[in-house]
Design a protein around this motif. Structure first.
Motif, mmCIF file in Angstrom:
data_model
loop_
_atom_site.group_PDB
_atom_site.id
_atom_site.type_symbol
_atom_site.label_atom_id
_atom_site.label_comp_id
_atom_site.label_asym_id
_atom_site.label_seq_id
_atom_site.Cartn_x
_atom_site.Cartn_y
_atom_site.Cartn_z
ATOM 1 N N SER A 374 47.797 20.748 47.974
ATOM 2 C CA SER A 374 47.564 20.255 46.612
ATOM 3 C C SER A 374 46.889 18.898 46.662
ATOM 4 N N VAL A 375 46.012 18.668 45.693
ATOM 5 C CA VAL A 375 45.307 17.391 45.558
ATOM 6 C C VAL A 375 45.425 16.958 44.109
ATOM 7 N N CYS A 376 45.982 15.786 43.883
ATOM 8 C CA CYS A 376 46.101 15.328 42.499
ATOM 9 C C CYS A 376 45.932 13.816 42.440
ATOM 10 N N GLU A 377 45.488 13.341 41.286
ATOM 11 C CA GLU A 377 45.279 11.916 41.061
ATOM 12 C C GLU A 377 46.314 11.422 40.065
ATOM 13 N N THR A 378 47.035 10.352 40.433
ATOM 14 C CA THR A 378 47.992 9.719 39.538
ATOM 15 C C THR A 378 47.495 8.328 39.187
ATOM 16 N N ARG A 379 48.319 7.595 38.461
ATOM 17 C CA ARG A 379 47.920 6.243 38.059
ATOM 18 C C ARG A 379 47.792 5.311 39.257
ATOM 19 N N LYS A 380 48.543 5.599 40.317
ATOM 20 C CA LYS A 380 48.572 4.685 41.455
ATOM 21 C C LYS A 380 47.889 5.234 42.695
ATOM 22 N N HIS A 381 47.877 6.550 42.852
ATOM 23 C CA HIS A 381 47.431 7.110 44.126
ATOM 24 C C HIS A 381 46.602 8.377 43.948
ATOM 25 N N LEU A 382 45.861 8.686 44.990
ATOM 26 C CA LEU A 382 45.383 10.036 45.210
ATOM 27 C C LEU A 382 46.363 10.648 46.191
ATOM 28 N N THR A 383 47.003 11.732 45.793
ATOM 29 C CA THR A 383 48.045 12.344 46.616
ATOM 30 C C THR A 383 47.579 13.704 47.115
ATOM 31 N N ILE A 384 47.653 13.902 48.432
ATOM 32 C CA ILE A 384 47.281 15.168 49.066
ATOM 33 C C ILE A 384 48.501 15.666 49.833
ATOM 34 N N VAL A 385 48.940 16.874 49.514
ATOM 35 C CA VAL A 385 50.153 17.415 50.123
ATOM 36 C C VAL A 385 49.828 18.704 50.869
ATOM 37 N N PHE A 386 50.272 18.793 52.118
ATOM 38 C CA PHE A 386 50.172 20.009 52.928
ATOM 39 C C PHE A 386 51.601 20.512 53.150
ATOM 40 N N LYS A 387 51.923 21.675 52.607
ATOM 41 C CA LYS A 387 53.289 22.192 52.691
ATOM 42 C C LYS A 387 53.276 23.575 53.338
ATOM 43 N N ASP A 388 54.029 23.720 54.424
ATOM 44 C CA ASP A 388 54.104 25.026 55.095
ATOM 45 C C ASP A 388 55.520 25.567 55.027
ATOM 46 N N ASN A 389 55.656 26.848 55.339
ATOM 47 C CA ASN A 389 56.978 27.477 55.359
ATOM 48 C C ASN A 389 57.376 27.828 56.795
ATOM 49 N N GLY A 390 57.081 26.894 57.693
ATOM 50 C CA GLY A 390 57.359 27.117 59.110
ATOM 51 C C GLY A 390 58.791 26.805 59.493
ATOM 52 N N LYS A 391 58.987 26.591 60.791
ATOM 53 C CA LYS A 391 60.347 26.424 61.325
ATOM 54 C C LYS A 391 60.960 25.067 61.000
ATOM 55 N N GLY A 392 60.154 24.108 60.581
ATOM 56 C CA GLY A 392 60.683 22.803 60.216
ATOM 57 C C GLY A 392 60.923 21.906 61.423
ATOM 58 N N ILE A 393 61.317 20.685 61.130
ATOM 59 C CA ILE A 393 61.541 19.669 62.162
ATOM 60 C C ILE A 393 62.897 19.022 61.905
ATOM 61 N N SER A 394 63.652 18.781 62.951
ATOM 62 C CA SER A 394 64.965 18.166 62.793
ATOM 63 C C SER A 394 64.817 16.720 62.330
ATOM 64 N N GLN A 395 65.863 16.198 61.677
ATOM 65 C CA GLN A 395 65.829 14.829 61.179
ATOM 66 C C GLN A 395 65.701 13.823 62.310
ATOM 67 N N ASP A 396 66.277 14.125 63.455
ATOM 68 C CA ASP A 396 66.174 13.213 64.597
ATOM 69 C C ASP A 396 64.732 13.085 65.072
ATOM 70 N N GLU A 397 64.004 14.206 65.090
ATOM 71 C CA GLU A 397 62.625 14.179 65.567
ATOM 72 C C GLU A 397 61.680 13.542 64.555
ATOM 73 N N LEU A 398 62.013 13.616 63.270
ATOM 74 C CA LEU A 398 61.141 13.064 62.233
ATOM 75 C C LEU A 398 60.865 11.576 62.465
ATOM 76 N N THR A 399 61.848 10.864 63.004
ATOM 77 C CA THR A 399 61.714 9.426 63.211
ATOM 78 C C THR A 399 60.594 9.084 64.181
ATOM 79 N N TYR A 400 60.308 9.996 65.128
ATOM 80 C CA TYR A 400 59.396 9.675 66.215
ATOM 81 C C TYR A 400 58.046 10.379 66.123
#
Length: 475
Positions: A374-400
């Motif tokens: 998705s690509v959308c323009e708000t008052r502050k930002h241009l926001t681009i989101v890539f969303k998949d339905n894959g296996k995901g990432i653990s919270q511990d790994e997200l930090t690194y």
């Protein structure tokens, strides 16, 4: 009260030093600074002046100066804190445009000017607490309401948690200020409740430090992580430059010798030696390619900026990955604004960033997965989101994930530099990149580029490349 002064001014200094460019953070720092004025006032009258008198080292000029500091600190605390806190809430809530915030910043101090005439500045300072109550308490209550509303309306889980923690830090001292400094003094003539302030400030300081270090309050931890990553990138870039130079020199020597061996072996019909020498040449070429790839991913990004249409860049990134996506039967669905969005950017680096994210998403999904862009323009930002339905990432790994050479793929051909490169590119565009994920549900990569980089353009929408918005692009 010396502790109150030190604690609040320490918080103000931390906020200003760590994140000075963030408007809400600056107003939060000013709130803490003006709140510390009360500690300064009491420290002068209850600690400094008695100490000077005890040891007979006070002078009339020094005493006069300290009494002025006492009055300044007290007036700043009672009158400046409500204004700064309300401006913090206004800027932090994201509900007001820049022009409205500038108007509010100019209009809201008007009661402070009035209080200059209603306050007795004959030491010790005497406040008109009833007059203070009727404008200060509404300021503080409106500020608390704005903070609560901004928390409730926030949809992004990470930012919602940050807003919750900011509310946890703000509410106790502000509520105490409403009760002790205004309500009780204005209508019940109760003057000594403020002596409980050190306990409230102790809780505030501990909460601020714990949440700021572990989770992030007002961007503090975000800045810590950014500094850590920036420092790591500088160290990696410097180290790989040295390594690159050394390896190229040594491998160059090996290639010259290996080429000579191959030529001599071929002229004397020693095919086995010639074949082995060819293997050495291939290996050295691969080594140089690998070093070059690492060097390109870690060196500073130099942007070549121009005005380019965002969906056009995204379309080219999708085209680059089309064969790969088709092989994995990944379906890509896009949702973009119904207008062309032109951006001041480097299209090559931005396209490569999109490409990396798309490939990462495809690799994280089983065949037949879905990628939503998705690509959308708000008052502050241009926001681009890539969303998949894959296996995901653990919270511990997200930090690194953005750390150089860190990878969740655990493959020999993967260097763990793709997201580091993406981070570097988006940072050079003054933006942010955030990853949210849940195991066995999927991952979202959110890119935000500030609105100041969006440009108007004369091209009609029909001349912009269509990337299949809402049509289900099959990559």
């Amino acid at each position: 009260m010396v502790f109150v002064l030190i604690a609040l001014w320490t918080i103000a200094a931390i906020l200003l030093i760590i994140n000075p460019k963030n408007e809400p953070t600056r107003w939060a720092a000013f709130t803490a600074f003006t709140g510390g004025g009360g500690g300064l006032s009491r420290a002068v009258t209850e600690t400094i002046l008695p100490y000077l008198e005890q040891y007979q080292i006070s002078t009339p000029s020094l005493e006069a100066f300290l009494l002025k500091m006492h009055m300044f600190g007290s007036f700043m605390n009672h009158n400046g804190l409500p204004y700064c806190f309300l401006m913090f809430a206004v800027s932090y809530s994201g509900l007001f445009r820049r022009k409205k915030k500038m108007i509010l910043a100019g209009v809201l101090p008007i009661p402070i000017i009035g209080m200059l005439f209603l306050t007795s500045f004959t030491p010790p300072i005497q406040h008109n607490f009833q007059a203070l109550f009727f404008w200060c308490v509404p300021y503080l209550i409106v500020g608390l309401i704005l903070l609560t509303y901004s928390f409730m309306k926030e949809k992004n889980p990470k930012r919602k948690r940050s807003r919750l923690f900011s509310n946890i830090v703000a509410f106790p001292p502000i509520l105490f200020q409403i009760v002790a400094n205004y309500t009780l003094k204005a209508f019940f003539d109760v003057q000594e409740v403020w002596r409980f302030m050190p306990f409230v400030i102790t809780i505030l300081l501990v909460t601020f430090l714990l949440l700021g270090i572990k989770y992030g309050v007002l961007g503090v931890r975000i800045k810590f992580e950014k500094d850590r990553l920036d420092g790591t990138m500088r160290a990696i870039s410097y180290g790989t430059s040295i390594l690159n130079h050394t390896i190229k020199n040594e491998v160059g020597k090996i290639r010259i010798v290996a080429d000579q061996i191959r030529n001599l072996a071929a002229s004397s019909h020693q095919e086995k030696i010639a074949s082995d020498a060819a293997v050495v040449l291939d290996s050295t070429k691969h080594m140089l390619d690998m070093v070059t790839r690492i060097q390109n991913r870690t060196q500073d990004i130099m942007l070549k900026e121009g005005i380019h249409e965002v969906t056009d860049i995204l379309s080219r990134a999708l085209s680059m990955t089309k064969v790969f996506l088709e092989k994995r039967s990944v379906q890509v669905h896009t949702d973009v604004d119904n207008k062309a969005i032109y951006l001041l950017c480097d299209p090559v680096h931005l396209q490569e960033t999109f490409h990396n994210i798309i490939v990462n998403a495809a690799e994280a999904m089983e065949p037949g997965g879905m990628l939503f862009i998705s690509v959308c323009e708000t008052r502050k930002h241009l926001t681009i989101v890539f969303k998949d339905n894959g296996k995901g990432i653990s919270q511990d790994e997200l930090t690194y994930l953005f750390d150089p050479f860190y990878s969740t793929k655990h493959r020999k051909q993967n260097f763990g530099l793709g997201l580091t490169y993406c981070y570097n590119v988006i940072q050079q565009h003054d933006g942010s990149i955030d990853i949210q994920s849940e195991l066995n549900v999927g991952t979202s990569v959110v890119i935000q580029i500030p609105h100041k980089r969006i440009r108007s353009h004369s091209l009609p929408l029909t001349e912009v490349r269509d990337i299949g918005s809402n049509q289900g692009y099959v990559g």
